[in-house]
Design a protein around this motif. Sequence first.
Motif, mmCIF file in Angstrom:
data_model
loop_
_atom_site.group_PDB
_atom_site.id
_atom_site.type_symbol
_atom_site.label_atom_id
_atom_site.label_comp_id
_atom_site.label_asym_id
_atom_site.label_seq_id
_atom_site.Cartn_x
_atom_site.Cartn_y
_atom_site.Cartn_z
ATOM 1 N N ARG A 184 7.374 3.885 9.003
ATOM 2 C CA ARG A 184 6.266 3.666 8.068
ATOM 3 C C ARG A 184 4.935 3.561 8.798
ATOM 4 O O ARG A 184 3.923 4.096 8.336
ATOM 5 N N ASP A 185 4.927 2.874 9.925
ATOM 6 C CA ASP A 185 3.685 2.767 10.698
ATOM 7 C C ASP A 185 3.185 4.155 11.096
ATOM 8 O O ASP A 185 1.994 4.457 10.970
ATOM 9 N N TYR A 243 6.331 4.219 0.941
ATOM 10 C CA TYR A 243 7.107 3.112 1.499
ATOM 11 C C TYR A 243 8.566 3.195 1.061
ATOM 12 O O TYR A 243 9.488 3.073 1.874
ATOM 13 N N TYR A 281 0.817 4.689 7.759
ATOM 14 C CA TYR A 281 -0.325 3.832 8.047
ATOM 15 C C TYR A 281 -1.108 4.260 9.283
ATOM 16 O O TYR A 281 -1.949 3.488 9.771
ATOM 17 N N SER A 282 -0.819 5.465 9.778
ATOM 18 C CA SER A 282 -1.579 6.048 10.906
ATOM 19 C C SER A 282 -1.668 5.082 12.079
ATOM 20 O O SER A 282 -2.714 4.947 12.722
ATOM 21 N N THR A 283 -0.559 4.400 12.354
ATOM 22 C CA THR A 283 -0.522 3.399 13.416
ATOM 23 C C THR A 283 0.606 3.719 14.382
ATOM 24 O O THR A 283 1.731 4.002 13.953
ATOM 25 N N GLU A 331 0.837 -1.200 0.000
ATOM 26 C CA GLU A 331 0.000 0.000 0.000
ATOM 27 C C GLU A 331 0.871 1.249 0.000
ATOM 28 O O GLU A 331 1.804 1.367 0.787
ATOM 29 N N ASN A 332 0.576 2.189 -0.895
ATOM 30 C CA ASN A 332 1.319 3.443 -1.028
ATOM 31 C C ASN A 332 2.825 3.158 -1.145
ATOM 32 O O ASN A 332 3.628 3.554 -0.288
#
Length: 271
Positions: A228-229, A74, A233-235, A69-70
């Motif tokens: 990256r999270d 990444y 990935y809004s995590t 994803e994206n």
Amino acid sequence: MGGRPPLREYLRELGERRHFITMQAWSSATHQHRGMLLGNLWMILQPILDGLVFLLIFGVILRANRGIENYTGYLVIGVLMFSFTSRCITAGASSVHDGKALVQAFSFPRAALPLANALRQTISTIPVLVAVVLLVLVTAGPGVVSGSWVMLPLLFLMHTWLNTGLSLIVARWGALIPDVRQLLSYVVRFLMFTSAVMIPIDRFAEALPWSRPILEANPIYIILTMYRDALLYSTMPDTMHWATLTAWALVLSVVGMVYFWAAEVKYGRRR
């Protein structure tokens, strides 16, 4: 010139020379593009161009983006933040050699040289981090911004801590075994392909199933995953990743300092 003080005294002397370390790092970082038409603007332009080149090769030509994803974000995070570690390793290995004139002329804790190198690379990476944020916003849109972005300064601090330990270790290698400075470029290249910089480790694990635990314990893979999270990935980064990364940074920095200090009397000897 030939003595090695006790470790506690050595650390105290390093603290007394913190201004020298800071100024040497700042001067080197801000003058590296002196004489160029665009000057320090290259500190932001260069990482952006690097990201675009890797995107063209791996995203467009090799189509390595399958299932990610994206992938643009990444890849940008992987390439540009890995470069922070790669520069600390390669420049750290040459730090004592490049400071040979200082080493042979003055008495001071030699660890000041790899520490100044790590700080220099940190200062140089701040514009790179800005470029990463801008590229993520451009590729993913403003909707990618979330509360997890507040972790970015702490992640960068942990990354710096990890790189400082690595810089101390390779500084001793490069000072005592000159050939190491050439061999480390291959080590860095190997780390690039095994740290999920451009492709996920799942593709390595498919070919070598036994390698997954080793790859997942790699601190460079962990820090890139955490970036990256948080950014893509809004995590919030995983608690286990925090614990493992902290352990790596602590062990590498302590071992690196003791390991470098143990060979203090050997640095700068005329061959």
